[in-house]
Motif scaffolding. Structure first.
Motif, PDB file in Angstrom:
ATOM      1  N   TYR A 225      68.190  93.157  37.350  1.00  0.00           N
ATOM      2  CA  TYR A 225      68.437  93.797  36.060  1.00  0.00           C
ATOM      3  C   TYR A 225      68.693  95.291  36.250  1.00  0.00           C
ATOM      4  O   TYR A 225      68.400  95.853  37.308  1.00  0.00           O
ATOM      5  CB  TYR A 225      67.223  93.582  35.132  1.00  0.00           C
ATOM      6  CG  TYR A 225      67.226  92.239  34.439  1.00  0.00           C
ATOM      7  CD1 TYR A 225      67.134  91.048  35.166  1.00  0.00           C
ATOM      8  CD2 TYR A 225      67.323  92.154  33.054  1.00  0.00           C
ATOM      9  CE1 TYR A 225      67.141  89.823  34.530  1.00  0.00           C
ATOM     10  CE2 TYR A 225      67.326  90.924  32.405  1.00  0.00           C
ATOM     11  CZ  TYR A 225      67.240  89.758  33.143  1.00  0.00           C
ATOM     12  OH  TYR A 225      67.248  88.548  32.510  1.00  0.00           O
ATOM     13  N   THR A 226      69.188  95.912  35.189  1.00  0.00           N
ATOM     14  CA  THR A 226      69.474  97.351  35.243  1.00  0.00           C
ATOM     15  C   THR A 226      68.169  98.171  35.350  1.00  0.00           C
ATOM     16  O   THR A 226      68.227  99.363  35.638  1.00  0.00           O
ATOM     17  CB  THR A 226      70.253  97.784  33.997  1.00  0.00           C
ATOM     18  OG1 THR A 226      69.574  97.259  32.842  1.00  0.00           O
ATOM     19  CG2 THR A 226      71.683  97.257  34.017  1.00  0.00           C
TER      20      THR A 226
ATOM     21  N   PRO B  67      62.642  94.438  34.070  1.00  0.00           N
ATOM     22  CA  PRO B  67      62.535  93.944  32.689  1.00  0.00           C
ATOM     23  C   PRO B  67      61.096  93.931  32.158  1.00  0.00           C
ATOM     24  O   PRO B  67      60.884  93.878  30.955  1.00  0.00           O
ATOM     25  CB  PRO B  67      63.132  92.534  32.743  1.00  0.00           C
ATOM     26  CG  PRO B  67      63.214  92.182  34.177  1.00  0.00           C
ATOM     27  CD  PRO B  67      63.210  93.443  34.981  1.00  0.00           C
TER      28      PRO B  67
ATOM     29  N   GLU C  90      64.688  95.962  27.378  1.00  0.00           N
ATOM     30  CA  GLU C  90      66.095  96.043  26.984  1.00  0.00           C
ATOM     31  C   GLU C  90      67.043  96.000  28.195  1.00  0.00           C
ATOM     32  O   GLU C  90      68.267  96.002  28.031  1.00  0.00           O
ATOM     33  CB  GLU C  90      66.340  97.326  26.166  1.00  0.00           C
ATOM     34  CG  GLU C  90      66.093  98.650  26.886  1.00  0.00           C
ATOM     35  CD  GLU C  90      64.626  99.119  26.836  1.00  0.00           C
ATOM     36  OE1 GLU C  90      63.719  98.261  26.783  1.00  0.00           O
ATOM     37  OE2 GLU C  90      64.388 100.341  26.870  1.00  0.00           O
ATOM     38  N   ALA C  91      66.495  95.928  29.407  1.00  0.00           N
ATOM     39  CA  ALA C  91      67.338  95.907  30.611  1.00  0.00           C
ATOM     40  C   ALA C  91      68.271  94.706  30.591  1.00  0.00           C
ATOM     41  O   ALA C  91      67.982  93.677  29.989  1.00  0.00           O
ATOM     42  CB  ALA C  91      66.459  95.871  31.860  1.00  0.00           C
ATOM     43  N   ARG C  92      69.389  94.832  31.299  1.00  0.00           N
ATOM     44  CA  ARG C  92      70.436  93.821  31.273  1.00  0.00           C
ATOM     45  C   ARG C  92      70.608  93.203  32.659  1.00  0.00           C
ATOM     46  O   ARG C  92      70.562  93.918  33.661  1.00  0.00           O
ATOM     47  CB  ARG C  92      71.706  94.595  30.912  1.00  0.00           C
ATOM     48  CG  ARG C  92      72.745  93.851  30.212  1.00  0.00           C
ATOM     49  CD  ARG C  92      73.914  94.779  30.036  1.00  0.00           C
ATOM     50  NE  ARG C  92      75.033  94.131  30.670  1.00  0.00           N
ATOM     51  CZ  ARG C  92      76.230  94.025  30.115  1.00  0.00           C
ATOM     52  NH1 ARG C  92      76.476  94.587  28.950  1.00  0.00           N
ATOM     53  NH2 ARG C  92      77.201  93.393  30.714  1.00  0.00           N
ATOM     54  N   ARG C  93      70.835  91.906  32.694  1.00  0.00           N
ATOM     55  CA  ARG C  93      71.038  91.249  33.994  1.00  0.00           C
ATOM     56  C   ARG C  93      72.426  91.577  34.531  1.00  0.00           C
ATOM     57  O   ARG C  93      73.388  91.640  33.768  1.00  0.00           O
ATOM     58  CB  ARG C  93      70.893  89.736  33.855  1.00  0.00           C
ATOM     59  CG  ARG C  93      70.925  89.007  35.193  1.00  0.00           C
ATOM     60  CD  ARG C  93      70.855  87.496  35.029  1.00  0.00           C
ATOM     61  NE  ARG C  93      71.969  86.976  34.266  1.00  0.00           N
ATOM     62  CZ  ARG C  93      73.195  86.765  34.762  1.00  0.00           C
ATOM     63  NH1 ARG C  93      73.459  87.003  36.039  1.00  0.00           N
ATOM     64  NH2 ARG C  93      74.164  86.307  33.993  1.00  0.00           N
TER      65      ARG C  93
ATOM     66  N   ARG D 290      69.002 104.085  28.671  1.00  0.00           N
ATOM     67  CA  ARG D 290      69.845 103.892  27.477  1.00  0.00           C
ATOM     68  C   ARG D 290      71.129 104.730  27.569  1.00  0.00           C
ATOM     69  O   ARG D 290      72.224 104.227  27.391  1.00  0.00           O
ATOM     70  CB  ARG D 290      69.045 104.270  26.228  1.00  0.00           C
ATOM     71  CG  ARG D 290      69.750 103.912  24.937  1.00  0.00           C
ATOM     72  CD  ARG D 290      68.921 104.268  23.719  1.00  0.00           C
ATOM     73  NE  ARG D 290      68.793 105.702  23.568  1.00  0.00           N
ATOM     74  CZ  ARG D 290      67.635 106.350  23.396  1.00  0.00           C
ATOM     75  NH1 ARG D 290      66.490 105.689  23.386  1.00  0.00           N
ATOM     76  NH2 ARG D 290      67.604 107.662  23.262  1.00  0.00           N
TER      77      ARG D 290
ATOM     78  N   LEU E  11      72.872 101.771  30.359  1.00  0.00           N
ATOM     79  CA  LEU E  11      73.364 100.776  29.399  1.00  0.00           C
ATOM     80  C   LEU E  11      74.656 101.207  28.723  1.00  0.00           C
ATOM     81  O   LEU E  11      75.532 100.389  28.466  1.00  0.00           O
ATOM     82  CB  LEU E  11      72.303 100.505  28.322  1.00  0.00           C
ATOM     83  CG  LEU E  11      71.175  99.555  28.697  1.00  0.00           C
ATOM     84  CD1 LEU E  11      70.331  99.236  27.475  1.00  0.00           C
ATOM     85  CD2 LEU E  11      71.700  98.266  29.330  1.00  0.00           C
TER      86      LEU E  11
ATOM     87  N   TYR F 214      77.957  99.913  29.898  1.00  0.00           N
ATOM     88  CA  TYR F 214      78.349  98.533  29.592  1.00  0.00           C
ATOM     89  C   TYR F 214      78.798  98.394  28.142  1.00  0.00           C
ATOM     90  O   TYR F 214      79.750  97.701  27.851  1.00  0.00           O
ATOM     91  CB  TYR F 214      77.188  97.576  29.883  1.00  0.00           C
ATOM     92  CG  TYR F 214      76.777  97.627  31.324  1.00  0.00           C
ATOM     93  CD1 TYR F 214      77.548  97.007  32.296  1.00  0.00           C
ATOM     94  CD2 TYR F 214      75.659  98.337  31.727  1.00  0.00           C
ATOM     95  CE1 TYR F 214      77.207  97.076  33.625  1.00  0.00           C
ATOM     96  CE2 TYR F 214      75.303  98.418  33.060  1.00  0.00           C
ATOM     97  CZ  TYR F 214      76.083  97.781  34.007  1.00  0.00           C
ATOM     98  OH  TYR F 214      75.737  97.869  35.320  1.00  0.00           O
ATOM     99  N   THR F 215      78.088  99.088  27.246  1.00  0.00           N
ATOM    100  CA  THR F 215      78.465  98.964  25.832  1.00  0.00           C
ATOM    101  C   THR F 215      79.807  99.655  25.590  1.00  0.00           C
ATOM    102  O   THR F 215      80.527  99.311  24.672  1.00  0.00           O
ATOM    103  CB  THR F 215      77.374  99.554  24.915  1.00  0.00           C
ATOM    104  OG1 THR F 215      76.961 100.787  25.452  1.00  0.00           O
ATOM    105  CG2 THR F 215      76.186  98.629  24.801  1.00  0.00           C
TER     106      THR F 215
END
Ligand code: ADP
Ligand code: ASP
Ligand code: MG
Length: 325
Positions: free
Chosen positions: A177-178, A181, A186-189, A315, A319, A322-323
């Protein structure tokens, strides 16, 4: 083709998990030769170490290694039994039986050489070798341990020595994850992570892979996949990515209790150090020190505010990439 599969402690914690790990081996066995590496069950290693420290505040490292490595031996024998239940022919092997030769640095030894003759002999008899992770034998004939989390390294070193097609690391999380977790839900794989970024994350404290295992995978071009033994799913591939496929920051890791955090990625430069310091200052978080290493910007803050700082940088600098896509 040969695959090395490694199961971490939580993936072997009780009879049910052992049966499930055995079932995953059965599935993989179709069409592949298999070598399995095990950690100790659940928190066995912690328990053994506590027992030693009840007797002596500073136990001799040779004896401590002799003790803590027994956890992997229990797990290997029990997994073989669970595999037998499914009709798989398997055999447990300790580090020395598997030909894993280390230096004499008790407590944090390094693998010097692997003589895989016994493993190959078992494979040619149609058996699945189940090798104890975390341990080897030094030239003096003593058992040594590779340091906490070292079973990952055993798996990758065996994959390199046996020229395996793939090394699969089964754990309790469904990929890299980023951020951890458990710390940042809120971390993303990540589907894939560059091995240089993974190394920076592991060195900064991301427990998910032992740093030495990532170094060995990169040096020997061992494709690595991190998977959950609990939930399934595609997991995360750890390999060298092209410059275009590599994000500025793959993730963030740290040791909040020590007041340290690290942004890991190709974008670790003076500009990123300045940007992160300014972002934190804007939230009233004062960076005490900052440093740049290969693929890593590391910041020091007051320990009680480091998690808050990790959240903010995760954040805004991780993240957001990616957003924005
Ligand atoms: P095992 O016993 O299977 O070796 P570990 O406990 O050593 O498992 O490693 C898995 C743990 O690593 C996860 O439960 C997770 O909390 C932690 N972790 C830390 N950083 C990350 C990250 N970036 N991605 C995924 N997991 C992480
Ligand atoms: N059992 C050892 C530990 O707990 C090795 C490992 O899990 O990789 O550190
Ligand atoms: Mg581990």
């Amino acid at each position: 083709m040969l695959i090395v599969q490694k199961f971490g402690g939580s993936s072997l914690a009780d009879a049910e998990r052992l049966r499930h790990a055995a079932a995953l081996c059965l599935e993989r066995r179709r069409g592949h030769e298999l070598v399995v590496v095990v950690s100790a069950m659940g928190d066995t290693t912690d328990g053994l170490s506590e027992r030693a420290h009840e007797l002596l505040p500073d136990p001799p490292l040779r004896e401590l290694d002799a003790l803590v490595t027994t956890g992997e031996q229990q797990a290997a024998a029990l997994l073989v039994m669970a595999m037998r239940e499914l009709g798989l022919e398997a055999v447990s092997l300790t580090g020395w039986q598997a030909g894993i030769l280390t230096d004499r640095n008790y407590g944090s030894s390094e693998i010097r050489f692997i003589a895989p003759d016994r493993i190959r002999a078992e494979l040619s008899r149609g058996r699945i070798p189940v090798v104890t992770g975390f341990q080897g034998v030094c030239a003096a004939g003593d058992i040594t341990s590779l340091g906490r989390g070292g079973s990952d390294t055993t798996a990758v070193a065996l994959a390199a020595a046996l020229e395996a097609e793939l090394c699969e690391i089964y754990t309790d999380v469904d990929g890299v994850y980023t951020a951890d977790p458990r710390l940042l839900p809120e971390a993303r794989r990540l589907d894939a992570v560059d091995c240089r970024d993974m190394l920076a994350l592991a060195r900064a404290g991301a427990q998910v892979l032992h740093p030495r295992s990532v170094e060995l995978a990169a040096a020997n071009h061992v494709p690595l996949r991190l998977l959950s033994s609990f939930t399934g799913g595609p997991g995360t591939v750890v390999r060298r990515l092209s410059d275009e496929a590599r994000p500025r920051f793959a993730g963030i890791a740290g040791r909040p209790e020590q007041g340290r955090l690290t942004l890991a990625g190709a974008g670790a430069d003076a500009a990123a150090l300045a940007e992160s310091t300014v972002l934190l200052a804007g939230a009233g978080l004062r960076v005490q020190a900052g440093s740049l290493e290969e693929n890593a910007v590391t910041l020091t803050l007051p320990p009680e505010r480091t998690l808050e700082a990790m959240k903010l940088l995760h954040r805004e600098m991780v993240l957001r990439q990616y957003t924005a896509l």
